[in-house]
Design a protein around this motif. Sequence first.
Motif, PDB file in Angstrom:
ATOM      1  N   SER A 188       0.657  -1.332   0.011  1.00 23.09           N
ATOM      2  CA  SER A 188       0.309  -0.183   0.343  1.00 23.09           C
ATOM      3  C   SER A 188       0.432   0.909   0.241  1.00 23.09           C
ATOM      4  O   SER A 188       0.421   3.049  -0.261  1.00 23.09           O
ATOM      5  N   ASP A 231       2.616   5.172  -6.445  1.00 26.84           N
ATOM      6  CA  ASP A 231       2.508   3.976  -6.295  1.00 26.84           C
ATOM      7  C   ASP A 231       1.271   4.797  -4.990  1.00 26.84           C
ATOM      8  O   ASP A 231       0.259   4.149  -5.538  1.00 26.84           O
ATOM      9  N   ALA A 235      -2.756   4.451  -6.921  1.00 28.68           N
ATOM     10  CA  ALA A 235      -3.687   3.946  -6.035  1.00 28.68           C
ATOM     11  C   ALA A 235      -5.289   5.082  -5.791  1.00 28.68           C
ATOM     12  O   ALA A 235      -6.154   4.449  -6.006  1.00 28.68           O
TER      13      ALA A 235
END
Length: 308
Positions: A188, A231, A235
Amino acid sequence: MSSTLERRAVPVGGLLVGEGPAVVIGGRVSLRARRGQAGAGPVAIEGATLVEPYSADDLPAIAEHADAVVVGASWTRDIPLVRAAAGLGLPVVVERRREASVAEWLELADYCAAEGDGQVILCEGGRPDLGLMRAAKVASGRPVLADVSADVGLSAAAVAAGADGLIVGSPDPASAQGTGAGTPSLGSGTGSAGPGPGADRLVAEEAVVLVGALLRDEAPATLPECRQAIDRLDAALATLLERRAELAGIVQRIKPVGGFAGRDLGRERALVARMAVRAPALGEARLAPIMNAVIEAGLHLAEERAAE
């Protein structure tokens, strides 16, 4: 006004609280529920991230095993214990007593900083007052945590209000035992520590990724940090694109003429112009093909669903 405005980040184990992405902490242990380390046994705090003592007798074990010591909201007026906890040499997490004002909270934080090494984090818990939490962060420059264990649904609002980290999971040592401070999650891109209840942790991590990507300023200094920041943005972008496609599908069902034949090119040009105001570095010329691809992807999806 606090004199600590330059102190923006505090290391807690493998995490940096107050700089970069917000973090999620699941390893908070309170020894007050078991009336001290003697009643809890060594396993209760071994490897825990944040530990709240019951008495001064707990402090040597906390100094040995924990990453930070918690000055709990229920005993902020126990000055001898506060002084002893602050002097451990660990980062100090100062919870706000429910009736305390911002000024009183920051005064206690400054006291802990003076008694220790200056590494102090503010923490708002219980039914968190997020406006007050934000005001304390702005006034002091210290990092802030929001304990959302009682209502993990506040995670997104807490990050939006400026929380540098979220605490999830029960404060009871039987269920909040941690496995030590972790490094940023590769999946995450969030900082994480301790297991925490799985579902609550996922909610908190989603808030950190999605809301944090939109609202938190980051200045990554290394290639891995840059990639992790990208990232997180990707997301958030994917989530927004999915929602846009769903709304566009509703539009296609409502319009008299849907699909590619019903495209409104004037509206699309106006959309790109509005976006260019928010993204001037890209400008209309670069945004136009991006939005054309997004719109066409949504139209293709709507047609595929209509044909099912």
